[in-house]
Scaffold this motif. Structure first.
Motif, short mmCIF file in Angstrom:
data_model
loop_
_atom_site.label_atom_id
_atom_site.label_comp_id
_atom_site.label_asym_id
_atom_site.label_seq_id
_atom_site.Cartn_x
_atom_site.Cartn_y
_atom_site.Cartn_z
N ALA A 72 0.85 -1.20 0.00
CA ALA A 72 0.00 0.00 0.00
C ALA A 72 0.88 1.25 0.00
O ALA A 72 2.05 1.19 0.39
N ALA A 73 0.32 2.36 -0.42
CA ALA A 73 1.05 3.63 -0.39
C ALA A 73 1.47 3.93 1.04
O ALA A 73 0.68 3.76 1.98
N GLY A 74 2.72 4.33 1.24
CA GLY A 74 3.23 4.67 2.57
C GLY A 74 3.63 3.47 3.40
O GLY A 74 4.15 3.62 4.50
N GLU A 75 3.44 2.26 2.89
CA GLU A 75 3.73 1.04 3.63
C GLU A 75 5.16 0.56 3.37
O GLU A 75 5.71 0.80 2.29
N THR A 76 5.75 -0.10 4.35
CA THR A 76 7.08 -0.69 4.21
C THR A 76 6.97 -2.19 4.47
O THR A 76 6.37 -2.61 5.45
N LYS A 77 7.55 -2.97 3.57
CA LYS A 77 7.61 -4.43 3.73
C LYS A 77 9.08 -4.83 3.84
O LYS A 77 9.96 -4.18 3.27
N TYR A 78 9.32 -5.90 4.56
CA TYR A 78 10.67 -6.43 4.75
C TYR A 78 10.70 -7.87 4.26
O TYR A 78 9.94 -8.71 4.76
N ILE A 79 11.57 -8.15 3.31
CA ILE A 79 11.73 -9.50 2.78
C ILE A 79 13.11 -10.00 3.19
O ILE A 79 14.13 -9.42 2.82
N LYS A 80 13.12 -11.08 3.97
CA LYS A 80 14.38 -11.67 4.43
C LYS A 80 14.71 -12.86 3.54
O LYS A 80 13.82 -13.66 3.23
N THR A 81 15.96 -12.97 3.09
CA THR A 81 16.38 -14.14 2.32
C THR A 81 17.31 -14.98 3.18
O THR A 81 18.18 -14.45 3.87
N THR A 82 17.08 -16.29 3.16
CA THR A 82 17.90 -17.22 3.94
C THR A 82 18.33 -18.38 3.04
O THR A 82 17.62 -18.74 2.10
N VAL A 83 19.47 -18.97 3.36
CA VAL A 83 20.00 -20.10 2.60
C VAL A 83 19.74 -21.39 3.36
O VAL A 83 20.01 -21.47 4.57
N THR A 84 19.21 -22.38 2.65
CA THR A 84 19.03 -23.72 3.21
C THR A 84 19.76 -24.69 2.29
O THR A 84 19.91 -24.41 1.09
N PRO A 85 20.22 -25.82 2.83
CA PRO A 85 20.97 -26.77 1.99
C PRO A 85 20.12 -27.31 0.83
O PRO A 85 18.93 -27.52 0.97
N GLY A 86 20.78 -27.50 -0.31
CA GLY A 86 20.14 -28.10 -1.48
C GLY A 86 20.95 -29.31 -1.92
O GLY A 86 21.92 -29.68 -1.27
N ILE A 87 20.56 -29.90 -3.03
CA ILE A 87 21.28 -31.07 -3.53
C ILE A 87 22.64 -30.67 -4.10
O ILE A 87 23.67 -31.19 -3.72
N LEU A 88 22.64 -29.69 -5.02
CA LEU A 88 23.89 -29.24 -5.63
C LEU A 88 24.37 -27.92 -5.06
O LEU A 88 25.57 -27.68 -4.93
N VAL A 89 23.44 -27.05 -4.75
CA VAL A 89 23.76 -25.72 -4.25
C VAL A 89 22.65 -25.32 -3.28
O VAL A 89 21.55 -25.85 -3.34
N GLY A 90 22.97 -24.41 -2.37
CA GLY A 90 21.96 -23.99 -1.39
C GLY A 90 20.78 -23.30 -2.05
O GLY A 90 20.89 -22.73 -3.12
N HIS A 91 19.64 -23.39 -1.40
CA HIS A 91 18.43 -22.70 -1.86
C HIS A 91 18.30 -21.40 -1.09
O HIS A 91 18.48 -21.38 0.13
N VAL A 92 17.97 -20.33 -1.77
CA VAL A 92 17.76 -19.04 -1.12
C VAL A 92 16.26 -18.78 -1.12
O VAL A 92 15.63 -18.75 -2.18
N THR A 93 15.70 -18.64 0.08
CA THR A 93 14.26 -18.51 0.23
C THR A 93 13.88 -17.14 0.77
O THR A 93 14.37 -16.73 1.82
N PRO A 94 13.00 -16.40 0.06
CA PRO A 94 12.51 -15.12 0.57
C PRO A 94 11.30 -15.34 1.49
O PRO A 94 10.44 -16.18 1.20
N THR A 95 11.26 -14.62 2.59
CA THR A 95 10.10 -14.68 3.50
C THR A 95 9.74 -13.27 3.94
O THR A 95 10.62 -12.40 4.05
N LEU A 96 8.46 -13.05 4.19
CA LEU A 96 7.98 -11.77 4.68
C LEU A 96 8.30 -11.69 6.17
O LEU A 96 7.96 -12.59 6.93
#
Length: 116
Positions: A72-96
């Motif tokens: 929304a107008a005037g609103e701030t959101k925060y998206i955190k990215t975290t790495v979790t283990p994968g088969i070949l390379v880690g997965h980076v997951t965004p969360t609110l």
């Protein structure tokens, strides 16, 4: 660092990746509605200002992960990215993130986005 004030009629989206030792070499692009807006950098944050609307944040390594939200107008959101283990390379997951936690993260991180 002084972050510019939010323009009227826009919302702000922060992207954070609190420091971690695991997966520090993995720094995939962060896409907002398919537009590359940043990279997931350990210990860093960046942000974009956008008009109100529905948004999807995606990151991809060997799999694509996404989170969607309304801004929304005037609103701030925060998206955190975290790495979790994968088969070949880690997965980076965004969360609110809760605003209090997101702001706390930003206070401890370095700015890694484009220069003003």
């Amino acid at each position: 660092m002084q972050i510019p004030a939010l323009k009227p009629g826009y919302g702000r989206v922060y992207f954070t990746r609190p420091g971690e030792l695991t997966g520090s070499a993995i720094q995939p692009e962060i896409r907002l509605n398919n537009e590359v807006v940043s990279r997931s950098v350990p210990g860093g944050f960046s942000y974009v200002d956008r008009p109100p609307g529905k948004y999807a944040v995606t990151t991809a390594t060997e799999v694509e992960n996404a989170v969607t939200f309304q801004l929304a107008a005037g609103e701030t959101k925060y998206i955190k990215t975290t790495v979790t283990p994968g088969i070949l390379v880690g997965h980076v997951t965004p969360t609110l993130e809760f605003p209090e936690q997101g702001q706390s993260d930003i206070n401890r991180l370095r700015y890694v986005g484009p220069k003003f």
